[in-house]
Scaffold this motif. Structure first.
Motif, PDB file in Angstrom:
ATOM      1  N   CYS A  12       0.980  -1.201  -0.109  1.00  0.00           N
ATOM      2  CA  CYS A  12      -0.242   0.004   0.024  1.00  0.00           C
ATOM      3  C   CYS A  12       0.902   1.380   0.036  1.00  0.00           C
ATOM      4  O   CYS A  12       1.526   1.357   0.969  1.00  0.00           O
ATOM      5  N   ALA A  13       0.731   1.956  -1.218  1.00  0.00           N
ATOM      6  CA  ALA A  13       1.649   3.128  -0.986  1.00  0.00           C
ATOM      7  C   ALA A  13       1.430   4.193  -0.016  1.00  0.00           C
ATOM      8  O   ALA A  13       2.382   4.904   0.626  1.00  0.00           O
ATOM      9  N   ALA A  14       0.320   4.380   0.491  1.00  0.00           N
ATOM     10  CA  ALA A  14       0.011   5.196   1.761  1.00  0.00           C
ATOM     11  C   ALA A  14       0.563   4.816   2.902  1.00  0.00           C
ATOM     12  O   ALA A  14       1.346   5.644   3.610  1.00  0.00           O
ATOM     13  N   HIS A  15       0.530   3.386   3.059  1.00  0.00           N
ATOM     14  CA  HIS A  15       1.274   3.049   4.349  1.00  0.00           C
ATOM     15  C   HIS A  15       2.872   3.090   4.401  1.00  0.00           C
ATOM     16  O   HIS A  15       3.368   3.343   5.251  1.00  0.00           O
ATOM     17  N   CYS A  16       3.475   2.721   2.933  1.00  0.00           N
ATOM     18  CA  CYS A  16       4.566   2.956   2.761  1.00  0.00           C
ATOM     19  C   CYS A  16       5.196   4.464   3.074  1.00  0.00           C
ATOM     20  O   CYS A  16       6.209   4.534   3.734  1.00  0.00           O
ATOM     21  N   ILE A  17       4.414   5.304   2.547  1.00  0.00           N
ATOM     22  CA  ILE A  17       4.834   6.776   2.642  1.00  0.00           C
ATOM     23  C   ILE A  17       4.610   7.330   4.072  1.00  0.00           C
ATOM     24  O   ILE A  17       5.627   7.921   4.839  1.00  0.00           O
ATOM     25  N   ASP A  18       3.700   6.683   4.905  1.00  0.00           N
ATOM     26  CA  ASP A  18       3.566   6.947   6.161  1.00  0.00           C
ATOM     27  C   ASP A  18       4.602   6.391   7.011  1.00  0.00           C
ATOM     28  O   ASP A  18       5.230   7.227   7.892  1.00  0.00           O
ATOM     29  N   LEU A  19       5.000   5.275   6.810  1.00  0.00           N
ATOM     30  CA  LEU A  19       6.310   4.679   7.405  1.00  0.00           C
ATOM     31  C   LEU A  19       7.715   5.546   7.110  1.00  0.00           C
ATOM     32  O   LEU A  19       8.301   5.620   7.854  1.00  0.00           O
ATOM     33  N   MET A  20       7.641   5.738   5.809  1.00  0.00           N
ATOM     34  CA  MET A  20       8.749   7.025   5.625  1.00  0.00           C
ATOM     35  C   MET A  20       8.900   8.114   6.482  1.00  0.00           C
ATOM     36  O   MET A  20       9.785   8.632   7.022  1.00  0.00           O
ATOM     37  N   LEU A  21       7.713   8.475   6.334  1.00  0.00           N
ATOM     38  CA  LEU A  21       7.636   9.941   7.460  1.00  0.00           C
ATOM     39  C   LEU A  21       7.888   9.577   9.112  1.00  0.00           C
ATOM     40  O   LEU A  21       8.312  10.313   9.628  1.00  0.00           O
ATOM     41  N   LYS A  22       7.335   8.541   9.267  1.00  0.00           N
ATOM     42  CA  LYS A  22       7.631   8.114  10.792  1.00  0.00           C
ATOM     43  C   LYS A  22       9.143   7.977  10.759  1.00  0.00           C
ATOM     44  O   LYS A  22       9.752   8.256  11.908  1.00  0.00           O
ATOM     45  N   ASP A  23       9.921   7.288   9.964  1.00  0.00           N
ATOM     46  CA  ASP A  23      11.287   7.191  10.088  1.00  0.00           C
ATOM     47  C   ASP A  23      12.017   8.471  10.081  1.00  0.00           C
ATOM     48  O   ASP A  23      12.885   8.771  10.767  1.00  0.00           O
ATOM     49  N   ILE A  24      11.434   9.444   9.144  1.00  0.00           N
ATOM     50  CA  ILE A  24      12.078  10.860   9.167  1.00  0.00           C
ATOM     51  C   ILE A  24      11.860  11.564  10.291  1.00  0.00           C
ATOM     52  O   ILE A  24      12.715  12.184  10.920  1.00  0.00           O
ATOM     53  N   ALA A  25      10.724  11.251  11.007  1.00  0.00           N
ATOM     54  CA  ALA A  25      10.249  12.025  12.242  1.00  0.00           C
ATOM     55  C   ALA A  25      11.031  11.539  13.315  1.00  0.00           C
ATOM     56  O   ALA A  25      11.224  12.206  14.437  1.00  0.00           O
ATOM     57  N   ASN A  26      11.679  10.456  13.133  1.00  0.00           N
ATOM     58  CA  ASN A  26      12.543   9.800  14.363  1.00  0.00           C
ATOM     59  C   ASN A  26      14.010  10.448  14.202  1.00  0.00           C
ATOM     60  O   ASN A  26      14.780  10.008  15.236  1.00  0.00           O
ATOM     61  N   ASP A  27      14.263  11.308  13.092  1.00  0.00           N
ATOM     62  CA  ASP A  27      15.576  11.705  13.070  1.00  0.00           C
ATOM     63  C   ASP A  27      15.621  12.708  14.231  1.00  0.00           C
ATOM     64  O   ASP A  27      14.724  13.505  14.536  1.00  0.00           O
ATOM     65  N   PRO A  28      16.821  12.746  14.970  1.00  0.00           N
ATOM     66  CA  PRO A  28      16.901  13.559  16.283  1.00  0.00           C
ATOM     67  C   PRO A  28      16.636  14.866  15.994  1.00  0.00           C
ATOM     68  O   PRO A  28      15.861  15.558  16.849  1.00  0.00           O
ATOM     69  N   SER A  29      17.079  15.460  15.051  1.00  0.00           N
ATOM     70  CA  SER A  29      16.925  17.086  14.822  1.00  0.00           C
ATOM     71  C   SER A  29      15.378  17.421  14.537  1.00  0.00           C
ATOM     72  O   SER A  29      14.724  18.378  14.948  1.00  0.00           O
ATOM     73  N   ILE A  30      14.871  16.623  13.667  1.00  0.00           N
ATOM     74  CA  ILE A  30      13.409  16.725  13.421  1.00  0.00           C
ATOM     75  C   ILE A  30      12.442  16.356  14.464  1.00  0.00           C
ATOM     76  O   ILE A  30      11.403  17.051  14.617  1.00  0.00           O
ATOM     77  N   LYS A  31      12.984  15.338  15.311  1.00  0.00           N
ATOM     78  CA  LYS A  31      12.159  14.954  16.263  1.00  0.00           C
ATOM     79  C   LYS A  31      11.829  16.028  17.344  1.00  0.00           C
ATOM     80  O   LYS A  31      11.169  16.529  18.030  1.00  0.00           O
ATOM     81  N   SER A  32      13.163  16.660  17.575  1.00  0.00           N
ATOM     82  CA  SER A  32      13.300  17.805  18.297  1.00  0.00           C
ATOM     83  C   SER A  32      12.636  18.965  17.970  1.00  0.00           C
ATOM     84  O   SER A  32      11.908  19.616  18.641  1.00  0.00           O
ATOM     85  N   LEU A  33      12.409  19.322  16.738  1.00  0.00           N
ATOM     86  CA  LEU A  33      11.655  20.365  16.305  1.00  0.00           C
ATOM     87  C   LEU A  33      10.432  20.190  16.364  1.00  0.00           C
ATOM     88  O   LEU A  33       9.541  20.911  16.723  1.00  0.00           O
TER      89      LEU A  33
END
Length: 165
Positions: A12-33
């Motif tokens: 599912c493309a939506a699920h895959c993109i959502d998981l990508m965003l989840k991984d990105i949001a776990n980056d320490p600088s983005i998580k802090s923001l």
């Protein structure tokens, strides 16, 4: 596969993109923001006077509040904050802000100081602008694939490659 030789599996493309965003949001600088932005939003929505001032300055606009379930919400929240950047700056400079700030207890005054610090921080606004510019196309494609209208792959490729969204 023994019975059906031409059976294909596609994620599912939506699920895959959502998981990508989840991984990105776990980056320490983005998580802090994201956490800083949650502090700003929570302060405003937890204090009626601040919410009233914000709605006055945004002409009844709202800030998107981050949700736990869909990771795109974090990026939409950042986008709504930067959209109202000037409104938030005006809000914290109003007489109403100053009067209500003086009435706060020590703990809430500390939270208000964090909010004012964020609103005054050029680094904070630069970081939000960077994150929203980079991930805007990804969120746009997520909306396309997660809608009831089925997008053709050609349109999805164009949406991802579209400059300056």
């Amino acid at each position: 596969m023994g019975v059906r030789k031409n059976l294909y599996w596609t994620p599912c493309a939506a699920h895959c993109i959502d998981l990508m965003l989840k991984d990105i949001a776990n980056d320490p600088s983005i998580k802090s923001l994201i956490q800083k932005s949650q502090e700003l939003t929570c302060f405003i929505y937890n204090h009626g006077w601040a919410l009233s001032l914000m709605r006055t300055e945004t002409r009844n606009g709202e800030l998107v509040r981050p949700a736990i379930t869909r990771f795109a919400t974090n990026f939409l929240a950042l986008d709504s904050i930067i959209t109202h950047q000037d409104d938030l700056k005006r809000m914290k400079n109003t007489r109403g802000w100053a009067e209500n700030y003086m009435k706060l207890n020590r703990k809430d005054r500390e939270k208000a100081n964090v909010v004012v610090g964020l609103i005054d921080s050029q680094t904070y606004w630069r970081d939000i602008a960077g994150v929203t510019a980079i991930f805007g196309p990804l969120v746009k494609v997520l909306r396309m694939v997660d809608s009831d209208d089925k997008a053709e792959m050609g349109h999805l490729y164009e949406a991802m490659a579209e400059p300056n969204l």
